[in-house]
Design a protein around this motif. Structure first.
Motif, PDB file in Angstrom:
ATOM      1  N   LEU A   1      40.737  52.278  46.648  1.00  0.00           N
ATOM      2  CA  LEU A   1      39.959  51.467  45.719  1.00  0.00           C
ATOM      3  C   LEU A   1      40.969  50.682  44.891  1.00  0.00           C
ATOM      4  O   LEU A   1      41.459  51.147  43.863  1.00  0.00           O
ATOM      5  N   TYR A   2      41.292  49.505  45.379  1.00  0.00           N
ATOM      6  CA  TYR A   2      42.363  48.724  44.765  1.00  0.00           C
ATOM      7  C   TYR A   2      42.001  48.292  43.333  1.00  0.00           C
ATOM      8  O   TYR A   2      40.830  48.267  42.955  1.00  0.00           O
ATOM      9  N   PRO A   3      42.995  47.958  42.530  1.00  0.00           N
ATOM     10  CA  PRO A   3      42.726  47.456  41.184  1.00  0.00           C
ATOM     11  C   PRO A   3      41.759  46.275  41.211  1.00  0.00           C
ATOM     12  O   PRO A   3      41.678  45.548  42.202  1.00  0.00           O
ATOM     13  N   ALA A   4      41.044  46.084  40.109  1.00  0.00           N
ATOM     14  CA  ALA A   4      40.035  45.035  40.062  1.00  0.00           C
ATOM     15  C   ALA A   4      39.843  44.542  38.635  1.00  0.00           C
ATOM     16  O   ALA A   4      40.303  45.161  37.672  1.00  0.00           O
ATOM     17  N   LEU A   5      39.138  43.434  38.509  1.00  0.00           N
ATOM     18  CA  LEU A   5      38.783  42.876  37.213  1.00  0.00           C
ATOM     19  C   LEU A   5      37.772  43.773  36.518  1.00  0.00           C
ATOM     20  O   LEU A   5      36.743  44.119  37.088  1.00  0.00           O
ATOM     21  N   ASP A   6      38.055  44.155  35.277  1.00  0.00           N
ATOM     22  CA  ASP A   6      37.117  44.930  34.476  1.00  0.00           C
ATOM     23  C   ASP A   6      36.247  43.953  33.692  1.00  0.00           C
ATOM     24  O   ASP A   6      36.671  43.383  32.686  1.00  0.00           O
ATOM     25  N   ALA A   7      35.008  43.782  34.125  1.00  0.00           N
ATOM     26  CA  ALA A   7      34.088  42.844  33.473  1.00  0.00           C
ATOM     27  C   ALA A   7      33.592  43.355  32.128  1.00  0.00           C
ATOM     28  O   ALA A   7      32.970  42.612  31.370  1.00  0.00           O
TER      29      ALA A   7
ATOM     30  N   SER B   1      51.095  44.143  40.239  1.00  0.00           N
ATOM     31  CA  SER B   1      49.917  44.175  41.116  1.00  0.00           C
ATOM     32  C   SER B   1      48.809  45.079  40.584  1.00  0.00           C
ATOM     33  O   SER B   1      47.831  45.342  41.288  1.00  0.00           O
ATOM     34  N   SER B   2      48.934  45.541  39.360  1.00  0.00           N
ATOM     35  CA  SER B   2      47.948  46.440  38.767  1.00  0.00           C
ATOM     36  C   SER B   2      46.727  45.675  38.277  1.00  0.00           C
ATOM     37  O   SER B   2      46.624  44.454  38.448  1.00  0.00           O
ATOM     38  N   GLN B   3      45.812  46.356  37.625  1.00  0.00           N
ATOM     39  CA  GLN B   3      44.618  45.711  37.060  1.00  0.00           C
ATOM     40  C   GLN B   3      44.982  44.579  36.101  1.00  0.00           C
ATOM     41  O   GLN B   3      44.222  43.611  35.955  1.00  0.00           O
ATOM     42  N   ILE B   4      46.155  44.677  35.486  1.00  0.00           N
ATOM     43  CA  ILE B   4      46.603  43.642  34.562  1.00  0.00           C
ATOM     44  C   ILE B   4      46.663  42.281  35.260  1.00  0.00           C
ATOM     45  O   ILE B   4      46.359  41.247  34.657  1.00  0.00           O
ATOM     46  N   PHE B   5      47.033  42.266  36.533  1.00  0.00           N
ATOM     47  CA  PHE B   5      47.079  41.014  37.295  1.00  0.00           C
ATOM     48  C   PHE B   5      45.700  40.356  37.321  1.00  0.00           C
ATOM     49  O   PHE B   5      45.551  39.160  37.038  1.00  0.00           O
ATOM     50  N   PHE B   6      44.662  41.123  37.658  1.00  0.00           N
ATOM     51  CA  PHE B   6      43.320  40.575  37.822  1.00  0.00           C
ATOM     52  C   PHE B   6      42.705  40.183  36.477  1.00  0.00           C
ATOM     53  O   PHE B   6      42.092  39.118  36.360  1.00  0.00           O
ATOM     54  N   ASP B   7      42.878  41.029  35.473  1.00  0.00           N
ATOM     55  CA  ASP B   7      42.334  40.707  34.151  1.00  0.00           C
ATOM     56  C   ASP B   7      43.001  39.469  33.559  1.00  0.00           C
ATOM     57  O   ASP B   7      42.338  38.586  33.010  1.00  0.00           O
ATOM     58  N   SER B   8      44.325  39.410  33.666  1.00  0.00           N
ATOM     59  CA  SER B   8      45.045  38.273  33.072  1.00  0.00           C
ATOM     60  C   SER B   8      44.755  36.980  33.819  1.00  0.00           C
ATOM     61  O   SER B   8      44.659  35.907  33.223  1.00  0.00           O
ATOM     62  N   LEU B   9      44.590  37.070  35.116  1.00  0.00           N
ATOM     63  CA  LEU B   9      44.305  35.883  35.926  1.00  0.00           C
ATOM     64  C   LEU B   9      43.013  35.208  35.468  1.00  0.00           C
ATOM     65  O   LEU B   9      42.926  33.979  35.396  1.00  0.00           O
ATOM     66  N   ILE B  10      42.023  36.005  35.136  1.00  0.00           N
ATOM     67  CA  ILE B  10      40.727  35.464  34.748  1.00  0.00           C
ATOM     68  C   ILE B  10      40.683  35.070  33.275  1.00  0.00           C
ATOM     69  O   ILE B  10      40.072  34.063  32.904  1.00  0.00           O
TER      70      ILE B  10
ATOM     71  N   LYS C   1      34.515  37.066  43.454  1.00  0.00           N
ATOM     72  CA  LYS C   1      33.636  37.423  44.567  1.00  0.00           C
ATOM     73  C   LYS C   1      33.966  38.787  45.173  1.00  0.00           C
ATOM     74  O   LYS C   1      33.058  39.534  45.557  1.00  0.00           O
ATOM     75  N   LYS C   2      35.253  39.141  45.228  1.00  0.00           N
ATOM     76  CA  LYS C   2      35.640  40.335  45.988  1.00  0.00           C
ATOM     77  C   LYS C   2      36.394  41.395  45.198  1.00  0.00           C
ATOM     78  O   LYS C   2      36.551  42.525  45.677  1.00  0.00           O
ATOM     79  N   HIS C   3      36.867  41.062  44.000  1.00  0.00           N
ATOM     80  CA  HIS C   3      37.749  41.993  43.300  1.00  0.00           C
ATOM     81  C   HIS C   3      37.320  42.248  41.857  1.00  0.00           C
ATOM     82  O   HIS C   3      38.130  42.240  40.935  1.00  0.00           O
ATOM     83  N   THR C   4      36.017  42.484  41.672  1.00  0.00           N
ATOM     84  CA  THR C   4      35.521  42.882  40.358  1.00  0.00           C
ATOM     85  C   THR C   4      35.222  44.379  40.360  1.00  0.00           C
ATOM     86  O   THR C   4      35.190  45.024  41.415  1.00  0.00           O
ATOM     87  N   CYS C   5      34.953  44.907  39.179  1.00  0.00           N
ATOM     88  CA  CYS C   5      34.608  46.324  39.055  1.00  0.00           C
ATOM     89  C   CYS C   5      33.358  46.667  39.865  1.00  0.00           C
ATOM     90  O   CYS C   5      33.239  47.777  40.413  1.00  0.00           O
ATOM     91  N   PHE C   6      32.415  45.715  39.980  1.00  0.00           N
ATOM     92  CA  PHE C   6      31.206  45.980  40.758  1.00  0.00           C
ATOM     93  C   PHE C   6      31.529  46.150  42.247  1.00  0.00           C
ATOM     94  O   PHE C   6      30.899  46.954  42.932  1.00  0.00           O
ATOM     95  N   ASN C   7      32.510  45.389  42.742  1.00  0.00           N
ATOM     96  CA  ASN C   7      32.932  45.558  44.133  1.00  0.00           C
ATOM     97  C   ASN C   7      33.473  46.959  44.381  1.00  0.00           C
ATOM     98  O   ASN C   7      33.169  47.599  45.396  1.00  0.00           O
TER      99      ASN C   7
END
Length: 286
Positions: A120-126, A202-211, A254-260
């Motif tokens: 379960l790879y890291p993802a954006l925490d909405a 490559s942690s969750q910080i990547f996805f959160d900061s990107l958005i 689309k593919k890397h959120t907490c819901f995914n």
């Protein structure tokens, strides 16, 4: 389905917190987030909630939980993100688990186990809602877990910046934050630079900061550039577009959120209806 989730969040992931929220907000499970500091014994918590599934971690499981699970066969899922081989081997002998989950990428971790390991790879925490802060704008944020060569170079390059530590054990930084509290800060910087090794970048910080950032740049040591490229190719598809950043953001939405990730876990638990409902809740658009 009743799901009890131990809160194994740390400075770089809020996975148990967002799984709990995803299940609650979609009504796909009755859940409870069990914080380690809660003044309740393992026996009382497990007896009172009586879960159909118990989600725990090698970081939070203790002797009382192991003893309880040995007496009552509760379907258990254990997170092993960051665990070494010795720890996982010990875990194998301590509890019976349906399977293990990990945020570790396959190219960074080759842990062996008698149990199936699902990623379960890291993802954006909405659900990381930025807290209210006084208005300020700083040109650059330098984010890392420890002082390193690239971090020191950037300090020389920029005249005005905030040095932000996410480990909580380093001196000489302006701020000490974690993945959750950082969500309030990203928008206050013209540019966010994550400069550390591949596990941090490559942690969750990547996805959160990107958005959440106006502009973000990730820098790993030169020796890890191929690993970073492998991370990108693992998580993102190539697109023919002039807006590369926008394309990556759309893929995250689309593919890397907490819901995914919550959907993925429900699918692993055999609840296809819940998994589909969670996917239908992915409405993050850019």
């Amino acid at each position: 389905m009743r799901v009890l989730i131990q809160n194994y969040s740390d400075t770089m992931t809020t996975q148990p917190m967002y799984l709990n929220q995803c299940f609650k907000i979609t009504g796909t499970a009755q859940t409870h987030l069990w914080n380690v500091q809660d003044p309740i014994s393992a026996y009382d918590m497990l007896d009172r909630f009586s879960p159909d599934v118990f989600v725990t971690s090698y970081k939070t499981i203790n002797k009382d939980i192991v003893k309880y699970l040995g007496q009552r066969k509760i379907p258990t899922v254990c997170d092993i993100s960051g665990a070494d081989q010795e720890t996982v081997s010990q875990l194998d002998s301590m509890i019976e688990s349906m399977f293990y989950i990990t945020e570790n990428y396959s190219f960074l971790s080759d842990i062996k186990s008698k149990n199936k390991i699902h990623r379960l790879y890291p993802a954006l925490d909405a659900f990381s809602i930025p807290r209210s802060l006084p208005e300020f704008t700083i040109p650059v944020a330098l984010i890392c877990a420890k002082e390193n060569e690239d971090y020191n170079k950037y300090k020389e390059e920029y005249d005005s910046y905030h040095a932000i530590n996410i480990a909580g054990q380093e001196e000489g930084f302006d701020l000490t934050e974690n993945v959750a509290t950082l969500s309030s800060l990203y928008a206050h910087y013209d540019k966010v630079i994550i400069c550390d090794d591949i596990k941090v970048v490559s942690s969750q910080i990547f996805f959160d900061s990107l958005i959440r950032s106006k502009s973000v740049f990730s820098k790993v040591p030169d020796a890890q550039k191929e690993l970073f490229n492998e991370f990108l190719s693992t998580m993102f598809e190539e697109e023919e577009t002039d807006d590369l950043l926008g394309g990556v953001k759309r893929q995250v939405g689309k593919k890397h959120t907490c819901f995914n990730r919550a959907s993925q876990l429900m699918e692993l638990l055999g609840n296809q209806e819940a998994a589909q409902k969670l996917l239908e809740s992915v409405k993050w658009k850019y």
